[in-house]
Design an enzyme around this catalytic site. Structure first.
Site, PDB file in Angstrom:
ATOM      1  N   GLY A  13     -19.351  56.712  19.469  1.00 57.72           N
ATOM      2  CA  GLY A  13     -20.129  56.051  20.242  1.00 57.72           C
ATOM      3  C   GLY A  13     -19.731  55.760  21.510  1.00 57.72           C
ATOM      4  N   SER A  14     -19.098  56.601  22.320  1.00 58.82           N
ATOM      5  CA  SER A  14     -18.510  56.630  23.560  1.00 58.82           C
ATOM      6  C   SER A  14     -20.071  56.590  24.582  1.00 58.82           C
ATOM      7  CB  SER A  14     -17.747  57.553  23.975  1.00 58.82           C
ATOM      8  OG  SER A  14     -18.143  58.812  24.086  1.00 58.82           O
ATOM      9  N   ARG A  67     -34.990  64.137   3.644  1.00 60.44           N
ATOM     10  CA  ARG A  67     -35.049  63.631   4.858  1.00 60.44           C
ATOM     11  C   ARG A  67     -36.217  62.620   5.162  1.00 60.44           C
ATOM     12  NH1 ARG A  67     -32.014  66.536   8.234  1.00 60.44           N
ATOM     13  NH2 ARG A  67     -31.292  68.691   7.340  1.00 60.44           N
ATOM     14  N   ARG A  93     -27.723  63.865  12.888  1.00 60.86           N
ATOM     15  CA  ARG A  93     -28.702  64.072  11.928  1.00 60.86           C
ATOM     16  C   ARG A  93     -30.079  64.579  12.542  1.00 60.86           C
ATOM     17  NH1 ARG A  93     -26.082  64.937   7.865  1.00 60.86           N
ATOM     18  NH2 ARG A  93     -28.088  65.191   6.485  1.00 60.86           N
ATOM     19  N   LEU A  95     -33.858  65.444  12.686  1.00 59.79           N
ATOM     20  CA  LEU A  95     -35.002  64.691  12.335  1.00 59.79           C
ATOM     21  C   LEU A  95     -36.225  65.362  12.571  1.00 59.79           C
ATOM     22  CD1 LEU A  95     -34.037  61.718  15.017  1.00 59.79           C
ATOM     23  CD2 LEU A  95     -34.077  61.502  12.498  1.00 59.79           C
ATOM     24  N   ASN A 109     -32.204  62.358  24.137  1.00 61.32           N
ATOM     25  CA  ASN A 109     -31.125  63.077  23.391  1.00 61.32           C
ATOM     26  C   ASN A 109     -30.105  63.801  24.430  1.00 61.32           C
ATOM     27  OD1 ASN A 109     -29.140  63.797  21.367  1.00 61.32           O
ATOM     28  ND2 ASN A 109     -29.899  65.930  21.673  1.00 61.32           N
ATOM     29  N   HIS A 111     -26.901  66.366  24.829  1.00 59.28           N
ATOM     30  CA  HIS A 111     -26.822  67.855  24.371  1.00 59.28           C
ATOM     31  C   HIS A 111     -25.435  68.121  25.104  1.00 59.28           C
ATOM     32  CE1 HIS A 111     -26.426  70.993  21.466  1.00 59.28           C
ATOM     33  NE2 HIS A 111     -26.477  71.894  22.729  1.00 59.28           N
ATOM     34  N   ASP A 147     -32.946  70.733  19.990  1.00 61.61           N
ATOM     35  CA  ASP A 147     -32.327  70.743  21.268  1.00 61.61           C
ATOM     36  C   ASP A 147     -33.379  71.661  22.473  1.00 61.61           C
ATOM     37  OD1 ASP A 147     -28.991  71.292  19.863  1.00 61.61           O
ATOM     38  OD2 ASP A 147     -29.870  69.456  20.197  1.00 61.61           O
ATOM     39  N   GLN A 175     -18.564  63.585  32.201  1.00 66.07           N
ATOM     40  CA  GLN A 175     -19.790  63.882  32.781  1.00 66.07           C
ATOM     41  C   GLN A 175     -20.970  63.467  32.028  1.00 66.07           C
ATOM     42  OE1 GLN A 175     -20.134  64.921  35.873  1.00 66.07           O
ATOM     43  NE2 GLN A 175     -17.986  64.991  35.914  1.00 66.07           N
TER      44      GLN A 175
HETATM   45  C1  GRF Z   1     -20.933  64.090  22.580  1.00 66.27           C
HETATM   46  O1  GRF Z   1     -20.276  65.229  23.041  1.00 66.27           O
HETATM   47  C2  GRF Z   1     -22.518  63.989  22.564  1.00 66.27           C
HETATM   48  O2  GRF Z   1     -22.698  65.358  23.593  1.00 66.27           O
HETATM   49  C3  GRF Z   1     -22.433  65.111  21.172  1.00 66.27           C
HETATM   50  O3  GRF Z   1     -21.802  64.177  20.311  1.00 66.27           O
HETATM   51  C4  GRF Z   1     -20.499  63.830  21.133  1.00 66.27           C
HETATM   52  C5  GRF Z   1     -20.628  62.237  20.653  1.00 66.27           C
HETATM   53  O4  GRF Z   1     -19.777  61.378  21.252  1.00 66.27           O
HETATM   54  N1  GRF Z   1     -23.583  65.095  20.398  1.00 66.27           N
HETATM   55  P1  GRF Z   1     -19.768  59.793  21.197  1.00 66.27           P
HETATM   56  O5  GRF Z   1     -20.077  59.508  19.850  1.00 66.27           O
HETATM   57  O6  GRF Z   1     -20.942  59.520  22.112  1.00 66.27           O
HETATM   58  O7  GRF Z   1     -18.396  59.385  21.657  1.00 66.27           O
END
Ligand code: GRF
Length: 197
Positions: A13-14, A67, A93, A95, A109, A111, A147, A175
């Site tokens: 969850g960063s 799902r 997951r 959706l 989202n 990506h 995506d 970034q």
């Molecule tokens: C990130 O690189 C995001 O782009 C990808 O999964 C990674 C998750 O990182 N979908 P975090 O859980 O937000 O640290």
């Protein structure tokens, strides 16, 4: 009234932490009302609780690939907090259309590639294999096609000679942590101008 934001995560969850920090930093048109994970052991849930945010988890595994049933359980959690905006932040997951359609235009989202290049997984290894000189990340609106939705922002990083997928992922993540909060702050204020970092 502030826009209510729910954030879906699967792991550490960063990105979620950066979104919450920016919403708590003031002058923001939105506020976080829920952090949900598809794994009760996701490290990001404790981080969210430590920041004073309500959390929930809906484990996808007991649904054994159903799902629609999994998504019904997600919607029950969302109905309880009535969010205006949904942010996917490292939510792993896929959706389906029945879940995405009601959220079109208000689900974001992040990506880890310069879309439309490298939709799906292993984006850093694929960029290296292709010999790309630059790589990055994209924040886009979510549509039923994976995506694929309208882009709201991108951040670019150089690919270095001795890069590995991990070193490139780490440079892109820095970034991501700048791009996603900037895009959400703009979007919540009603502005969808493309942000380029
Ligand atoms: C990130 O690189 C995001 O782009 C990808 O999964 C990674 C998750 O990182 N979908 P975090 O859980 O937000 O640290």
């Amino acid at each position: 009234m502030k826009k209510r934001v729910a954030i879906f995560i699967s792991g550490g969850g960063s990105n979620m932490v950066r979104l919450v920090e920016d919403m708590q930093a003031g002058g923001h048109a939105a506020e976080p009302v829920l952090v949900l994970a598809n794994d009760a052991d996701a490290g990001g849930l404790k981080k969210a609780r430590d920041m004073g945010i309500a959390t929930a988890s809906v484990d996808h595994r007991p649904f054994k690939g159903d799902r629609e049933a999994f998504q019904t359980a997600l919607n029950e959690q969302l109905d309880a907090v009535q969010p205006d905006i949904l942010c996917l932040a490292g939510f792993m997951r896929v959706l389906t259309e029945s879940f995405v359609a009601p959220w079109e235009g208000r689900m974001l989202n992040i990506h880890p590639s310069l879309l439309p290049k490298y939709k799906g997984l292993h984006t850093h290894a694929r960029a290296l294999e292709a010999g790309d000189k630059e790589h990055g990340c994209t924040v886009h609106l979510v549509t039923p096609k994976l995506d694929d939705g309208p882009m709201l922002g991108q951040a670019t990083v150089p690919v270095l000679e001795d890069d590995t997928p991990d070193s490139l992922a780490a440079r892109v993540l820095v970034q991501e942590h700048k791009l996603y909060p900037a895009v959400l702050r703009n979007f919540a204020a009603g502005n969808s101008d493309f942000i380029s970092l």
